[in-house]
Design a protein around this motif. Structure first.
Motif, short mmCIF file in Angstrom:
data_model
loop_
_atom_site.label_atom_id
_atom_site.label_comp_id
_atom_site.label_asym_id
_atom_site.label_seq_id
_atom_site.Cartn_x
_atom_site.Cartn_y
_atom_site.Cartn_z
N SER A 48 0.74 -1.09 -0.04
CA SER A 48 -0.13 -0.09 -0.10
C SER A 48 0.82 1.13 0.08
CB SER A 48 -0.92 0.13 1.19
OG SER A 48 -1.59 -0.96 1.37
N ARG A 104 0.08 5.78 0.21
CA ARG A 104 -0.76 6.99 0.41
C ARG A 104 -0.30 8.21 -0.22
NH1 ARG A 104 -3.27 10.40 5.23
NH2 ARG A 104 -5.48 10.53 4.56
N SER A 122 -0.36 12.05 -1.36
CA SER A 122 -0.93 13.30 -0.94
C SER A 122 -0.85 14.41 -2.15
CB SER A 122 -0.39 13.64 0.28
OG SER A 122 -0.39 13.06 1.35
N TRP A 180 -6.00 13.14 -1.26
CA TRP A 180 -5.32 11.92 -0.86
C TRP A 180 -5.79 10.96 -1.98
CZ3 TRP A 180 -7.37 14.58 3.50
CH2 TRP A 180 -6.39 15.00 4.44
N GLN A 210 -5.54 6.61 -1.36
CA GLN A 210 -4.96 5.55 -0.66
C GLN A 210 -4.86 4.34 -1.68
OE1 GLN A 210 -4.15 5.20 2.71
NE2 GLN A 210 -3.42 2.97 1.95
N ASN A 226 -4.25 0.28 -2.07
CA ASN A 226 -3.92 -0.86 -1.42
C ASN A 226 -3.97 -1.87 -2.34
OD1 ASN A 226 -4.38 0.27 0.99
ND2 ASN A 226 -6.45 0.18 1.03
#
Length: 126
Positions: A17, A19, A21, A81, A83, A85
């Protein structure tokens, strides 16, 4: 003029994963629709990944990332953002955030966006 700066990219193994920004400066983004796009070295143009409306209440995803990626925003923090996964090698690309100053809704088309960041590299190893 709004400036956008992406961060959070890197090298990750398949299944991992990250994340991303996107920090905005130089103006408010409260009424802007926003999105993430990505571009591979072989890609002719940036491909749509995800888009979100001004309030965060509506969002749409490319079929290739649906169920694995989540787009979100905080207008008070002027931040968007992504995210990610369950990353796959085919997710390897430079990821760009974009803002649409004339439309507060969601949009998948590259040409609808007025402001772009410089991108952050995501590399997924198999």
């Amino acid at each position: 003029q709004v400036q956008l700066v992406e961060s959070g990219g890197g090298l990750v193994q398949a299944g991992g994963s990250l994340r991303l920004s996107c920090a905005a400066s130089g103006g408010e983004i409260d009424n802007y629709g926003m999105a993430w796009f990505r571009q591979t070295p072989a890609g002719k143009e940036r491909a749509f990944v995800a888009t979100i409306n001004w309030s965060g209440g509506a969002h749409y995803y490319a079929d290739s990332v649906k169920g694995r990626f989540t787009i979100s925003r905080d207008n008070a923090e002027r931040t968007l953002w992504l995210q990610m996964n369950g990353l796959k090698p085919e997710d390897t690309a430079v990821y760009y955030c974009a803002a649409n100053k004339d439309y507060s809704g969601t949009a998948r088309e590259l040409g609808r966006y007025d402001y772009w960041g410089r991108g952050t590299q995501v590399t997924v190893s198999s």
